[in-house]
Design an enzyme around this catalytic site. Sequence first.
Site, PDB file in Angstrom:
ATOM      1  N   TYR A 149       0.597  -1.178  -0.287  1.00  0.00           N
ATOM      2  CA  TYR A 149      -0.280   0.126  -0.192  1.00  0.00           C
ATOM      3  C   TYR A 149       1.059   1.315  -0.267  1.00  0.00           C
ATOM      4  O   TYR A 149       2.137   1.416   0.756  1.00  0.00           O
ATOM      5  CB  TYR A 149      -0.345  -0.200   1.210  1.00  0.00           C
ATOM      6  CG  TYR A 149      -2.505  -0.305   1.006  1.00  0.00           C
ATOM      7  CD1 TYR A 149      -2.960  -0.780   0.008  1.00  0.00           C
ATOM      8  CD2 TYR A 149      -2.843  -0.723   2.816  1.00  0.00           C
ATOM      9  CE1 TYR A 149      -4.422  -1.095  -0.107  1.00  0.00           C
ATOM     10  CE2 TYR A 149      -3.999  -1.604   2.787  1.00  0.00           C
ATOM     11  CZ  TYR A 149      -4.413  -1.837   1.531  1.00  0.00           C
ATOM     12  OH  TYR A 149      -6.128  -2.629   1.204  1.00  0.00           O
ATOM     13  N   GLU A 150       0.002   2.519  -0.723  1.00  0.00           N
ATOM     14  CA  GLU A 150       0.830   3.561  -0.467  1.00  0.00           C
ATOM     15  C   GLU A 150       2.015   3.067  -0.598  1.00  0.00           C
ATOM     16  O   GLU A 150       3.202   4.405   0.352  1.00  0.00           O
ATOM     17  CB  GLU A 150       0.024   4.194   0.600  1.00  0.00           C
ATOM     18  CG  GLU A 150      -0.742   4.794   1.351  1.00  0.00           C
ATOM     19  CD  GLU A 150      -0.838   5.282  -0.310  1.00  0.00           C
ATOM     20  OE1 GLU A 150      -0.283   7.278  -0.664  1.00  0.00           O
ATOM     21  OE2 GLU A 150      -2.807   5.779   0.024  1.00  0.00           O
ATOM     22  N   GLY A 151       2.547   3.216  -2.104  1.00  0.00           N
ATOM     23  CA  GLY A 151       3.776   3.046  -2.242  1.00  0.00           C
ATOM     24  C   GLY A 151       4.785   1.687  -1.553  1.00  0.00           C
ATOM     25  O   GLY A 151       4.888   2.114  -0.260  1.00  0.00           O
TER      26      GLY A 151
END
Lengths: 528, 528
Positions: free
Chosen positions: B413-415
């Site tokens: 997630y999120e990078g």
Amino acid sequence: MMPAAEALALALTRLHDLPALSARLGTPLEAGDIAAILEEAARFAEERISPGRLEADRAGCALENGVVRTPAHYRPLLEEWRAAGWQGIAAPEVHGGQGLPHALQTAVFELATSADMAFALMPMLSAGAIELLCHHATPEQAGRLLPPLVSAAWNGTMCLTEPQAGSDLSAIRTRAVPDGQGGYRITGSKIYITWGENDLAENTLHLVLARLPEAPPGSRGISLFACPKVLPDGRRNALRCGGIERKPGIHACPTCTMIFDEAEAELVGEPHRGLAAMFSMMNAARLAVGVEGVGQCARATLLAEAYAADRVQGGRPIAEYPDVARMLSEMRAVTQAARLLSLDAAICIDRARAGEPGAEARLALLTPIVKAWCTDRGVEVAGIGIQVHGGAGYVEDSGAAQIWRDARIAPIYEGTNGIQAMDLLLRKLPRALPDFLALAEEAGAADPALRAPAEALARAAERLSTASPDEAGAAAAPFLDAAGWVLGGAWLARAAAAEPALEADAGFFLRRLLPRAEARLAEALAPA
Amino acid sequence: MMPAAEALALALTRLHDLPALSARLGTPLEAGDIAAILEEAARFAEERISPGRLEADRAGCALENGVVRTPAHYRPLLEEWRAAGWQGIAAPEVHGGQGLPHALQTAVFELATSADMAFALMPMLSAGAIELLCHHATPEQAGRLLPPLVSAAWNGTMCLTEPQAGSDLSAIRTRAVPDGQGGYRITGSKIYITWGENDLAENTLHLVLARLPEAPPGSRGISLFACPKVLPDGRRNALRCGGIERKPGIHACPTCTMIFDEAEAELVGEPHRGLAAMFSMMNAARLAVGVEGVGQCARATLLAEAYAADRVQGGRPIAEYPDVARMLSEMRAVTQAARLLSLDAAICIDRARAGEPGAEARLALLTPIVKAWCTDRGVEVAGIGIQVHGGAGYVEDSGAAQIWRDARIAPIYEGTNGIQAMDLLLRKLPRALPDFLALAEEAGAADPALRAPAEALARAAERLSTASPDEAGAAAAPFLDAAGWVLGGAWLARAAAAEPALEADAGFFLRRLLPRAEARLAEALAPA
């Protein structure tokens, strides 16, 4: 990555002289024979087993009216497995096997596990049953029970665990009562029975640990029985599957509760010596589980390499990004090291059979290391594989998550990795410290980068071999892990010396991963 | 283990002076208020959210006729969440929030994630949408869109990823065309949209990255839009869920493909500045994902402690066996360290809001470390938790496997964590080396055991801050990991100095786990 069959052949012919060893065993194999067998096994694994892996995981298995339904393609697949004769590769020729070295069976099972672990578990458990019966059955029993197992017409199971008796098998309560006609009736419940019930094999032979009447308490009062699902006269025996477990992985492999209700059985081996009989094949079984870790490493690496070569971001394949390249390098290096380490143990089984001095002792030391280190690496490498895939790794379609979910059982099977570590440090090391020190010294000589960590490993072994049980217990897991990094690294260094194509893997391992050994030794030696 | 609410209160009041900080922020909280809020959040999490966790995992979610069906108890649970006002804890009071410090929201989300990650993801994503609109919406937009998000009547999503644009968002193709009346029409497909479609919230506000006509190519031509599922006049907007992903975990959280077909939307912020707007809230979002790792560590530890206390083998609870005790110690120590590290970053958000010098720079450095280190630890600790359970850990009934499966998304997630590592080493370190060296020096002063690894970390930072992008890219992940071990260990040492109940955790961490930092630094500094 160097293809599995090629790496296996390299190890068995250029690092170990299996041609010479096989000649001493009376089944001479040329290097070319070995390569051909491995190529054919790899072809079978890739073309016949592997294509159904994702579908098998999706379909899973289900218990319906006492019958476990498995994926539709498993029945024709098992027929092909039978027809190709893979089950009996290391089994005696007199019982229908090929009588080939155990190391070759190990290699074949690595390839099969890598193709579909849920499926491969059935032949793997059957191989364990075959091995056990070879050692402990009477000639009459062997002649009757082995041929259908060796041909894979039947599958075999190991019925050990009960709800109250997990890591502590001495607490087993299942009872066996003589029937007055030379047979026995077994009553009790067993859990976690891999492939205990299924709709694939013609029959299932359960090898069951149980207590005879008036057996001594504890581990010296447990006997071993053979208990078929279908009796020789065609009647169903009084045993049934009481349920199958919901698990994060190996969905297509039923993990069964088996209920025996005065089931007809026969004694295998001596009364009260069942646990010893079971443990006599434990090295082979634990090694087989370690090899499951290798197979999962290999599959995860193949999937990640393919994805990283295809997936373009920012105008180039992600394999070219340094952090992705790092992950792929780690996956490749660890896979090769784990494979080579497991083959060291596998070939010890053949060496011991050929009467080579020291082979048994080496096998005893290597087995817990292979079991625990290779299965921990299986989960770890599969996790890196997910990471290479990014978001797609957490979506089941990629197959990366399946490897990770499947691989997670192996650190638990056949004695948790904690049990392995205690076996190494509390049981085996005090008895065989000189052998372990020799192993470490041999590893230290494989490459200058290994000298310091191998010496640190030897010093830690000396110190811990005299530690109190509590100290040793707290140190065991990180010590074993350190041993795996050192011994695995040594094999990779030797392989790279023999074959330049492995130099990059070895260099990455020795420069970048080997420091983990010293961190784990520091952990092992710190006060708990 | 010290209960989460107690450890959080200790950190926020005795390690960080949140009472004083909250007064400077105009929302004064006494230590007692903070403890009471945390106790109440823990009670809500344990009594209302957590009991349905296993059932939610089993039930999962399904797309039926365009509607995503979620577990039956999620609707009343969301009502309770709304009624209790947790969604708006850190949101501005003018929009219906409580205006409390971000660090408290972080603590509440750790507790909620620990109770049921699949559920908690909905409020977590909504909190991200709230934060983004607080910074980038016009006052008129904020007044209209924020109240229903803050009350949790609506949920918010982040629509970034497209099939060809994963880690590389500059490749986005979704288009937004002005409708001639001040609005826009959005057309395109987005994937991996968490809670993108659901049967729980009254409405869903999608925050969508898209390109305006004649936008510059690449990342400087992407704009941000707000696009509701239901339009103000009650019509359904022209967007739908095209499918949900099969995933190894967070089964009850729909991961949606969202298809926009001339969907009505409004611009948020400046044209072509959408990616910058999105990244302005990236620290908070990445920190929130790091905290997911902390929550999973905590739940895994609770489950393992309970199992090990109850499960008897060989006449005593397995918790008393040294190897199991080792595993539990590692789980506890890592959980506390991860929690403390994440709170350091969380409180920087409040400190930055209070205008404290250096808070922004510290937050920028800590964010990728918290995101990656804490989420890696979440998976690792959950894996140890499975191992503590033995065979039962691989059976879904125990709940141990669910934590491990759920936790596995957070490193993505999120990078991905690889992206975090490159953010730290290639982007942030060269700009803020002195700040990083100060962080390392501060860590080295926390305990004598930390001096050497903290100095090694500082030297590695100096060396790598001038490395070539390829060298730095290959070193980034192990370097970040080392930083996490050092900084997490420093927080645990400080906490133990303040509170003797944490001395055992800190001692275990510093003596046994900290050597991993130096192993990872050796890996980072070795030639790739």
